[in-house]
Every structure is written in C-alpha cells, then in structure tokens.
Design a protein around this motif. Structure first.
Motif, short mmCIF file in Angstrom:
data_model
loop_
_atom_site.label_atom_id
_atom_site.label_comp_id
_atom_site.label_asym_id
_atom_site.label_seq_id
_atom_site.Cartn_x
_atom_site.Cartn_y
_atom_site.Cartn_z
N GLY A 128 0.78 -1.23 0.00
CA GLY A 128 0.00 0.00 0.00
C GLY A 128 0.81 1.27 0.00
N VAL A 129 2.13 1.14 -0.11
CA VAL A 129 3.01 2.31 -0.19
C VAL A 129 4.01 2.06 -1.31
N ALA A 130 4.19 3.05 -2.18
CA ALA A 130 5.13 2.89 -3.30
C ALA A 130 6.56 2.70 -2.78
N ASP A 131 7.29 1.77 -3.37
CA ASP A 131 8.66 1.53 -2.94
C ASP A 131 9.67 1.72 -4.07
N ASP A 132 9.19 2.13 -5.25
CA ASP A 132 10.10 2.36 -6.37
C ASP A 132 9.59 3.56 -7.16
N VAL A 133 10.21 4.70 -6.95
CA VAL A 133 9.85 5.94 -7.64
C VAL A 133 11.06 6.42 -8.41
N ARG A 134 10.91 6.53 -9.73
CA ARG A 134 12.08 6.94 -10.52
C ARG A 134 11.64 7.66 -11.79
N PRO A 135 12.47 8.57 -12.31
CA PRO A 135 12.16 9.20 -13.60
C PRO A 135 12.08 8.15 -14.70
N PHE A 136 11.05 8.27 -15.53
CA PHE A 136 10.86 7.34 -16.63
C PHE A 136 11.24 7.97 -17.95
N LEU A 137 10.82 9.22 -18.17
CA LEU A 137 11.18 9.99 -19.35
C LEU A 137 11.60 11.39 -18.89
N THR A 138 12.64 11.91 -19.49
CA THR A 138 13.09 13.26 -19.17
C THR A 138 13.32 14.04 -20.48
N GLY A 139 13.61 15.33 -20.33
CA GLY A 139 13.88 16.15 -21.51
C GLY A 139 12.63 16.53 -22.28
N LEU A 140 11.45 16.47 -21.63
CA LEU A 140 10.20 16.79 -22.29
C LEU A 140 9.84 18.26 -22.12
N LYS A 141 8.86 18.71 -22.88
CA LYS A 141 8.44 20.11 -22.83
C LYS A 141 7.04 20.20 -22.22
N VAL A 142 6.99 20.54 -20.94
CA VAL A 142 5.72 20.66 -20.20
C VAL A 142 4.95 19.34 -20.32
N ALA A 143 5.43 18.34 -19.60
CA ALA A 143 4.95 16.96 -19.76
C ALA A 143 3.74 16.68 -18.87
N ASN A 144 2.68 17.46 -19.01
CA ASN A 144 1.53 17.32 -18.11
C ASN A 144 0.56 16.22 -18.51
N GLY A 145 0.37 15.96 -19.78
CA GLY A 145 -0.66 15.04 -20.23
C GLY A 145 -0.15 13.63 -20.42
N ILE A 146 -0.77 12.66 -19.73
CA ILE A 146 -0.40 11.25 -19.91
C ILE A 146 -1.67 10.39 -19.90
N ALA A 147 -1.62 9.28 -20.63
CA ALA A 147 -2.73 8.33 -20.65
C ALA A 147 -2.19 6.98 -21.09
N LEU A 148 -2.85 5.92 -20.65
CA LEU A 148 -2.50 4.55 -21.03
C LEU A 148 -3.66 3.92 -21.79
N ASP A 149 -3.33 3.16 -22.85
CA ASP A 149 -4.39 2.42 -23.53
C ASP A 149 -4.45 0.99 -23.01
N ALA A 150 -5.34 0.20 -23.56
CA ALA A 150 -5.56 -1.15 -23.05
C ALA A 150 -4.35 -2.07 -23.23
N THR A 151 -3.46 -1.72 -24.17
CA THR A 151 -2.27 -2.54 -24.40
C THR A 151 -1.12 -2.17 -23.47
N GLY A 152 -1.28 -1.08 -22.73
CA GLY A 152 -0.20 -0.61 -21.88
C GLY A 152 0.69 0.43 -22.53
N SER A 153 0.36 0.84 -23.75
CA SER A 153 1.13 1.90 -24.40
C SER A 153 0.84 3.22 -23.71
N LEU A 154 1.88 4.04 -23.57
CA LEU A 154 1.78 5.30 -22.86
C LEU A 154 1.75 6.45 -23.86
N TYR A 155 0.80 7.37 -23.67
CA TYR A 155 0.69 8.56 -24.51
C TYR A 155 1.10 9.76 -23.66
N ILE A 156 1.92 10.62 -24.23
CA ILE A 156 2.41 11.81 -23.53
C ILE A 156 2.10 13.05 -24.36
N ALA A 157 1.38 13.98 -23.75
CA ALA A 157 1.08 15.25 -24.42
C ALA A 157 2.01 16.31 -23.87
#
Length: 365
Positions: free
Chosen positions: A77-106
C-alpha cells in the motif's frame, strides 16, 4: 526540503488536532467516516496520473520535463520504487495509457506514443497545438471507444481564440485524424466518461481578474460532438465576459451542469466504479480543486464529490476531503488529479506537497 515538509505536516497535525480519518502524518485532513488517507509516494511536482490495468505501475506527469514511473513491488500500500521514466520533455503534463499498456504523452507542442516495446511514434506533430506556455499544460484521456482526447486551453486569460485553441480535440488513433469535439472551452485540465452513459464530462476554469466571485468554475457535459460552451463570449448561463459584451456570436452555448465556486481551479476528475467505497459512491465523480491563486480569500484546495443519479444526471456537489487550506490561509497541499486503482482505492496527486495520497475505506466498527 523533505525535513521542512515533514515539519509542516507535524505543525498542521498540532494545529488541527487528531483525526480518525487520516493517519498521523495527515491528521489535518477531513474525510467522511470510514475513509482514511496516507502518503503513497513522494514525487516532485506530481500532476496527472495513469495506472496500468493491474494497478502495479503508475505513471505520473509534471509541468516540467519529467514523467515518473512508480511501483509498489511488495503490495504493502506504499510505493517503494519511484524513478524518472522519461526526461527532456516540454511541459509533460498530459499522460494516458491504452488497453495494451502503451503510454501517450502530451507535451506543450505535440503528442507521442511509447509502446510497451519502447517504440516511439508521433500522434500529433508539432505545429497543430499552440506552442505557448499560457495554459500549455495539456490533459489527455482515452475514451471508451478508444479515441484520444486532448484539452487545448486558450493561450491567454480572456481573448479571441482561433484554430484549435479553446477546444477539446478528438484523435482517431487508427488514422491519426484529429477533429474539434467541443469548442468554447477556456481551459480544461480534467475529464472523464460516465461509466453508464459514456458521455464526456469535463472541468473548465473560468477567467481571472473579474472579481472574487465570478465567473464560476464549471463541470460540463459534452453529450455529442460539435457543442460550444461559450468562451470567450459567455460564462455560466449566457453571462457575457465584459471584454466581449454585445459581441457574442455564439447562440445558445451549453451551460454548465455543475457550478463550482469562482477560482477554485477545478482540475482532474474521476468517476468511481470500484467496490471498496460504500455503494452510494458508485458512478459518482471526484473532482480535484487545486485552489485559487488571485482571490482575496483563498478557496478550493480540496476534493469534491459530484453525486449522479442512475441515469447519469449530476445532482449535487459536496466536499469529500478538505483541510489542505488552513483557517489562517496557509496552504499545505493542492490536489491535481485523481486515479482509481483496481482495488477501489483512490490516488490523488499534489504538486504543492510533492506527494501522491492513497484514499481507502474500511467500514466503521
């Protein structure tokens, strides 16, 4: 920074007294009976949340250049692994996952997809979205039909918009064609689809510098494509923005279904479909109110519940969690986004306290 933040929590607990509804670290927060809240993870500038279907991995965006990946590997019930996944983005506020697990970044200027095999592809290339910082933090989500939606805020406070400015865009992920689904939207930073009706509901922030009490923040319903929600000519129910008085060219704009207090900054929302909370919460919406920044007396800094009837009609609003705003005006947290986990608990991001909370329910004895 963490030591200072911890001291703030301790001071808050002393000031507000103990609460049966939050652990000792967050005893200044108020929740309904049976609900509990604790810090689930610490993430700098935590904004949008996206959980994989199994709930084992959570992606967290920021308004900076980084998207984080979080895992609770031992399921305590408590996260034990927190790490940067993607860096060097421009205002990386928008994210979503589809049913396949693909990640979308706006990003501010484009949208791309990262497949589970690491392949990157452009969904919406640069040159379509207004590449401006003002309201440039996108919010995205995938509809029940599998289309990607993105909010495109007006690049100003109150001004005429053109192109895709002040809209919700719909992107067909097969053809990558994009169309304007809803117009007249000043700045939406949260939306979701009703679990039964599949209708789109979205928050929208009203204009600034018109006074403490106008215009209200809104919860809107887009029942179909092509509706106009008034901006920049109208707010509320056909009340004119003074800059455009007698200039409104939009007839019969869609009024909000729920009006929030002016300047509460209603952001992320999530319809509750789980079974952990009492049945009365089923298919209701939770809305994060980030809090005012230019009001004489601050408002917001809380999570609201919007109650719906069985037909998908919103009925009322009420406070679900508050306490992040103290009576003397001190601010201890600013909720941003809400995400339900498979076990029916809720995650809430907070870019002021740099944390993600987890809300659970246990029936009182």
């Amino acid at each position: 920074m963490r030591i200072v933040q911890r001291l703030v929590y301790v001071v808050c607990a002393m000031f507000f007294g103990a609460s049966a509804h939050a652990n000792s670290e967050l005893s200044f927060l108020n929740l309904p009976e049976g609900f509990n809240i604790k810090v689930w993870a610490r993430v700098p500038g935590a904004r949008s949340l996206a959980a994989t279907p199994d709930g084992k991995t959570i992606y967290v965006s920021t308004r900076g250049d980084t998207v984080y990946r979080i895992q609770d590997k031992n399921n305590d019930g408590v996260a034990d692994d927190v790490r940067p996944f993607l860096t060097g983005l421009k205002v990386a506020n928008g994210i979503a996952l589809d049913a396949t697990g693909s990640l979308y970044i706006a990003e501010q200027h484009r949208i791309f997809k990262l497949s589970t095999n690491g392949e990157k592809s452009i969904i919406l290339p640069a040159g379509i979205l207004p590449d401006r910082r003002h309201h440039g933090w996108r919010y995205i989500g995938i509809s029940p039909a599998g289309d990607l939606f993105v909010s495109v805020g007006a690049p100003c406070n109150i001004c005429e918009v053109s192109g895709v400015e002040g809209t919700l865009l719909k992107i067909d992920l097969s053809s990558l064609d994009h169309t304007i689904f809803a117009a007249g939207v000043r700045n939406s930073v949260g939306f979701d689809w009703h679990p039964v009706t599949k209708e789109l509901f979205f928050t929208d922030n009203g204009g600034d510098n018109l006074g403490d009490d106008i215009p209200p923040d809104e919860l809107n319903r887009a029942q179909r494509k092509g509706l106009h929600f008034g901006y920049p000519f109208w707010y509320d129910n056909q009340k004119a923005y003074p800059q455009f008085r007698n200039k409104g060219s939009v007839k019969n704009p869609v009024p909000p279904v729920i009006k929030f207090q002016a300047h509460v900054a209603a952001l992320g929302m999530d319809f509750y479909t789980g079974s952990q909370f009492p049945d009365v919460y089923k298919n209701d919406a939770f809305v994060a109110q980030h809090g005012s920044w230019n009001r004489t007396e601050p408002v917001g800094y809380r999570v609201m519940r919007v109650q719906y009837d069985k037909t998908g009609q919103p009925l009322s609003k009420s406070v679900f969690i508050d306490g992040w705003l103290a009576t003397d005006g001190q601010v201890f947290g600013r909720p941003v986004d809400i995400e339900e986990l498979p076990d029916g608990s809720l995650l809430i991001s907070d870019d002021h306290a740099d944390v993600i909370y987890r809300v659970t329910y246990s029936a009182p004895n």
